[in-house]
Design a protein around this motif. Sequence first.
Motif: not given
Length: 910
Positions: A248-255, A281-292
Amino acid sequence: MASRFWAGGSDTDEDEEKKTTSEEESTDDSSSSDSDTEKKGPSKFMVGSSDSDSDDDKRVVRSAKDRRFDELKGTCEEMRNKLNINDWGTVQSLFDKLNKQMEKTLKAADSLGAPRVYIKMLVELEDRLYATLANKELTKKMSPTNAKALNTMRQRLRKHNPAYAEQMEKFRANPESEEEPDSEDEESDEEDEAESGAEGEEEEDGFEKIKSAKEKKKDKLLTMDPKEITYEMVNKKLQEIVLSRGKKGIDRQDQVEMLSYLATVAKGPYQKVEVLVHVVSALFDINPSMSSHMAPPLWRRCVGVLFEVLQLLADNPYIVMDEHFEGNEDRTEEPEAGVDVKVWGNVVAFVERLDDEHFKSLQVIDPHTHQYLDRLKDEPLFLALAQKVSDHLARTGDTKSLARVALRRIEHFYYKTDAVYDAMRKLALQQKEAANVVQEEAENGDEIPDEEEEVAISKEAVVVTVPADFTLSESCMELMNQLAVTIYKHGDERTRARAMLCSIFAQAIRDEFYTARDMMLMSHLQDNVQHMDISTQILYNRTMAQLGLCAFRAGLISESLFALGELCGSGRVKELLAQGMSMSRYQDKTPEQEKLERRRQMPFHMHINLELLESTHLICAMLQEVPVLATSGMEKRKPLSKTFRRLLENHDKQTFTGPPENVRDHVMAATQALMRGNWRKAYDYLASVSSWSLLPNKTEVLDMMKAKLQECGLRTYLLSYGSFYRSLSQEQLCKMFDLPDKQVHSVVSKMMMDEHLSGSWDQPTSTIVMHAQNPTRLQALAEDFADRAGALVDLNERALTLRTGGLRGEDDDAGPRGGYQDGNYSGQRSGRGQGRGRGRGPMLGGLSGYDGGGRGGRGGRGGRRGGFNSSGFSVFGGGDARFQGGLRQKSQAMQFERMTNLGRVADRRQ
């Protein structure tokens, strides 16, 4: 008393005003008193201070202003929290409170300009207000009270914000500046408050120092010279980012940005591949939801990174990608070239995830917009990536994964006609040319201007195009056959089944009906499809629908009805084809079931037109059922299409039928016309259906349907009205149905051979001579049975009359019981031995049903009504008449008659 009341009221008002003014002046009053005599107020806490009295006064004024400013900031934070939960009723009250605090803050600060905190809050409030109003789904779900408060806030902001329009524009132009410049400007106007301002600046500077320290710690690697960065530093930073994933609190875009930079400073191809895999993998993490779905710019950027990974793997074959490899954290240098090393990653899983994200985006995007077309243009990019992955798997010998990728590729081709496939090939060529142009511009030194992160991502996504070495086969079926062979060799059961269904689908849309039918029959998929997963069942239903449409275009009416009957007769065509949700009042679905069903919906460009499907099914049912309905008086058959029969019955029950509006009305109107032999009117009704414009060979299909209607009209006319003619001219039939002589002769001869038409050809005159229809064997046996039953009843009556005392003078007049009356054999009820009616002639028209019944053991029971009518066409419905004691009575009657005859002979001899 009244004067006291009013006086008291004025006193209370004055007291309230004094209280408000005293609160503002309390700090000055308290500062003027000595600290030794009174230990109250702020001066109490200033005892022991080394500063002068004037300094204490200044600090007290500063704290009062700060208190007002802190209250203003607290209200702003509370408003932000309420905006996040869309509580506009509370936001409305907080807005009033904020404006009151704003006035007090301006009085305390003696300033004419609004604080930056207040301006920022107005900007956020305005932006959130218009964003909420634009979201129609959210506004519909609001309660009436909340919606009313939202509209009230919109009206109040329209009146309130124009006074701060200039300051709001300045804030929008430069939102990243400090939050409290106004307070510092006010302090600069008064030199006496410099020390207190310095103290406040020290605290703010301390916070800024901490913040800048964090930024420097984060960007330390970014600020270094790439030559100074070592392999170990990159590896350490990579492990640090990998371990922080999911927290939590990690900026995925910065990663993503940090990993992208690490890929540019990696020391060798091995480390670069390792970093790029984590970038994906980090690009996939930006949108972790399967519904969107993943945003298209991120999707394209991910494809570009995978292109780079595959190129590195092709250039360095000693690097092996293994998803079960845990990684070498202790490695301090790049491995030697030529020595096999493993790196974590699974390219096949990445390709499947990208395919799923592309599929989900097409499900959500409005198909009638340019955004949908732009998303479809990304398909050649994915196909190029899948081809490169297939080449990589072929080099490494991973045949199982190769079959999985081949299935993903074939699922992008099976529903495309040759024209659509050629258009996609042209699009791929255009994208390749655009890639060459971009490459030339990059070589000339053109630079991309610096922009925000999202804009940069979109810029990079535009640059990602189809590689120059990507080629598509000229024939779609050739490419599909190659992919299908790979799947049949190395795929599992589900993969092979889906590949077979895709091949059948592709053959059907190319009008190769017999090939597609033979493939379906040889695969035996129809026997096991109910045990497969839901997506495969949907593909099977889509394949059967295309098979039925293909049979109809080929003029094979019965085959088309067989293929479409079960699908269209279910009443859930949308749900079975995954082209919509079926809302049934008797079926309740949980939210999880609805969510899963929505994920399985097909994109719009893969839909099969339901109107075309329904019209094809009903027309085929009409051409098969109308001749059967014409012969219903002679034979009863099981309905070939229950859906068609039900619609026809409902149409016949209507008191008034207006002009046809939808597909069903057109088909029912055509059916009524065809049953009367009016094929021209039936063709006009069917040709006016709008779904025929979807067919590429519309003219050929309409000509085929016209020929089928002419033939069906001829058969229906002969079956319905043939019994009213003694002879029919072939020439007249040709004119009526606009058919050639040979076809009329063929249709009529076939009806004669199938015993549907009782007639024969008179060759010299080319006429059809109608014959009187003879009864069938069942009808003849029933007639014989009725004759024997009548004779038996007559014999029983005679025996009864002899036992009871003679014929009583009725031998000459009385005919047999149930005798021949008016040309019909009237069935009389045999009861207790009393016969009624007199026979008056032979049978003229036929035999009416014998109704055996009555009580007692002497009569017959249970015969059903039925028999021949005057024309001899109706079905004989007589059952087995069971006569209780009939044979016994016959033998007793014969014995009794013999005894009677012997007695008569004896009397004569005497």
